[in-house]
Design an enzyme around this catalytic site. Sequence first.
Site, PDB file in Angstrom:
ATOM      1  N   LYS A 156       0.870  -1.175   0.000  1.00 43.20           N
ATOM      2  CA  LYS A 156       0.000   0.000   0.000  1.00 43.20           C
ATOM      3  C   LYS A 156       0.909   1.227   0.000  1.00 43.20           C
ATOM      4  O   LYS A 156       1.609   1.510   0.976  1.00 43.20           O
ATOM      5  CB  LYS A 156      -0.908  -0.015   1.236  1.00 43.20           C
ATOM      6  CG  LYS A 156      -1.489   1.317   1.664  1.00 43.20           C
ATOM      7  CD  LYS A 156      -2.364   1.997   0.646  1.00 43.20           C
ATOM      8  CE  LYS A 156      -3.016   3.234   1.256  1.00 43.20           C
ATOM      9  NZ  LYS A 156      -2.041   4.320   1.558  1.00 43.20           N
TER      10      LYS A 156
ATOM     11  N   GLY B 199       3.493   3.035  11.167  1.00 51.36           N
ATOM     12  CA  GLY B 199       2.681   4.236  11.123  1.00 51.36           C
ATOM     13  C   GLY B 199       2.129   4.571  12.491  1.00 51.36           C
ATOM     14  O   GLY B 199       2.661   4.151  13.516  1.00 51.36           O
TER      15      GLY B 199
ATOM     16  N   GLY C 133      -3.774   4.496  13.058  1.00 46.45           N
ATOM     17  CA  GLY C 133      -3.823   3.709  11.830  1.00 46.45           C
ATOM     18  C   GLY C 133      -3.657   2.230  12.087  1.00 46.45           C
ATOM     19  O   GLY C 133      -4.339   1.390  11.481  1.00 46.45           O
ATOM     20  N   GLY C 134      -2.761   1.885  12.998  1.00 49.96           N
ATOM     21  CA  GLY C 134      -2.554   0.485  13.336  1.00 49.96           C
ATOM     22  C   GLY C 134      -3.789  -0.145  13.954  1.00 49.96           C
ATOM     23  O   GLY C 134      -4.148  -1.284  13.649  1.00 49.96           O
TER      24      GLY C 134
ATOM     25  N   GLU D 269       4.490  -1.336  13.804  1.00 50.56           N
ATOM     26  CA  GLU D 269       5.352  -0.418  14.535  1.00 50.56           C
ATOM     27  C   GLU D 269       4.562   0.870  14.671  1.00 50.56           C
ATOM     28  O   GLU D 269       4.214   1.506  13.667  1.00 50.56           O
ATOM     29  CB  GLU D 269       6.655  -0.176  13.792  1.00 50.56           C
ATOM     30  CG  GLU D 269       7.610   0.723  14.560  1.00 50.56           C
ATOM     31  CD  GLU D 269       8.767   1.190  13.717  1.00 50.56           C
ATOM     32  OE1 GLU D 269       8.926   2.415  13.591  1.00 50.56           O
ATOM     33  OE2 GLU D 269       9.489   0.334  13.193  1.00 50.56           O
TER      34      GLU D 269
ATOM     35  N   CYS E 106      10.934   7.536  13.983  1.00 52.25           N
ATOM     36  CA  CYS E 106      10.233   6.794  15.031  1.00 52.25           C
ATOM     37  C   CYS E 106      11.102   6.629  16.273  1.00 52.25           C
ATOM     38  O   CYS E 106      10.584   6.319  17.353  1.00 52.25           O
ATOM     39  CB  CYS E 106       9.780   5.435  14.515  1.00 52.25           C
ATOM     40  SG  CYS E 106      11.089   4.483  13.729  1.00 52.25           S
TER      41      CYS E 106
ATOM     42  N   GLU F  21       3.867  10.285  22.174  1.00 52.50           N
ATOM     43  CA  GLU F  21       4.691  10.618  21.015  1.00 52.50           C
ATOM     44  C   GLU F  21       4.130  11.830  20.281  1.00 52.50           C
ATOM     45  O   GLU F  21       2.918  11.960  20.100  1.00 52.50           O
ATOM     46  CB  GLU F  21       4.753   9.429  20.055  1.00 52.50           C
ATOM     47  CG  GLU F  21       5.595   9.688  18.815  1.00 52.50           C
ATOM     48  CD  GLU F  21       5.516   8.564  17.802  1.00 52.50           C
ATOM     49  OE1 GLU F  21       6.567   8.167  17.266  1.00 52.50           O
ATOM     50  OE2 GLU F  21       4.403   8.079  17.537  1.00 52.50           O
TER      51      GLU F  21
END
Length: 504
Positions: free
Chosen positions: A166, A221, A225-226, A245, A282, A372
């Site tokens: 994607k 991401g 989203g995860g 992640e 990240c 974060e």
Amino acid sequence: MAAVVSIDPRTGHTVEAVAPETTTEQVHHLCAAALAAAPGLEALGRAGRATLLRTLADALEARRDDIVALADRETALGPARLGGELTRTCYQLRLFAEVLDEGSYLEATIDHAGDTPMGPRPDLRRMLLPIGPVAVFGASNFPLAFSVPGGDTASALAAGCPVIVKAHGSHPATSRLVFDILATAADKAGAPAGTLGLVHGVQAGADLVAHPAIRAVGFTGSLTGGRALQQIIEQRPDPVPFFGELSSLNPVVVTPQAAAERGPAIGAELVGSFTLGGGQFCTKPGLVFVPAGPDGDALVDAMTEAVRDSAAPVLLNQGIAAAYGRITTDLAHAPGVQVLAHGPQPEADGFRAAPLLLATTAADLPPQVTEECFGPVAVVARYTDTADLFTALHALPSSLTATVLRGHRETSLPQTITDQLRPRAGRLIYDAYPTGVAVSWAQHHGGPWPSTNSQHTSVGTTAIRRFLRPVTWQSAPTDLLPPELTDDYRGIPRRIDGTLELPR
């Protein structure tokens, strides 16, 4: 049908329409092709897939200038950074070829038939096999190393799994260019049609994850989203592994001795780390524990000066820039938080953001500073003693990394800090900075939730383990066994009747 557009983040303007969003029907055809390709890709064997990976790396190298130029136009990360990222991308493709050559990743194990304390044992032979077609989601901040040709793709292909990527909306043109290069090279290397696929669009990503041909998902991401992808997976009739992640604070602890010995140098280096790449790593250090007192003051003064002298970086997309503005505003108004310094205000055009340094105390650590924030911001938390520090560390979420900056030959306090940090991080760093993740056999790029949701890494050779599943053959005739499990095979490390045997 909506078009996928490529935007220049330096100006915020659309440059080109790259492709239409991939339809549900097109996703289905790509998944069907990947499923049909899986047996042929596995049949290439370790040597054939190693050749494939090296061919992909060579093809990317041959188009280096074109790839770097386009990626810079779409991300504003700069030719030097992107040239290094392409070198890393090609290196990890070749490293996984070496993994295939070496063969221990298969965990080949043979237990011959015989008597045991439990009674007679049949002949048992076990090794790891490819799991099937894999969906990979490209990351915004690494258009090469964590995107179409990145580590998830490299490790999945090495395992023998076809890959459908994607493309990330921050760099669709780069994704298309790199995919075309890889697809042509894969055909040249003898990979079956359908080994690689590419989709564009949010709905296409959802369709991809839901498709029954997909047997695993790799994602780098946001936590949001995860979670959305995980929810789609859980609604499948046959849920599949999701390797995400997701979020990382990456705390840094500066000991009093380190602050006394080199506080100003540490201060400047920390700012260099949390502003690197626009603070869009990240592994960016987001929270720094600094001792109270004059030595800590000198360190913080150096950070303040460095932030004020920092230019406003271009962020990757409008969404990241908007979130940065919203989150930093909330942070600056959180209880007990003060603004120490900010960089020059950015120009009006493009997705620029001013670097920001905030401060609070470890004793009154507000929960907002433990989350974060993507972008060039960090929070300094001052601690008065070890009890103060350890109470704050205990309240932190888990991260990809945790860093200890020590004094010369200092071991006692760093060991105690390590004991506090080890349950909360996948990589412990000493006297260095977390930004930068080497690709190697010993690397681990993961950590307890919410940094990742998997024990297996997305960087380094053990990344291949995510896309393999164990199979045991019981009392199988030799002609039905994989070559690596036959008695006469000597090409890879194997454990035979409990003893590790090396190739000869």
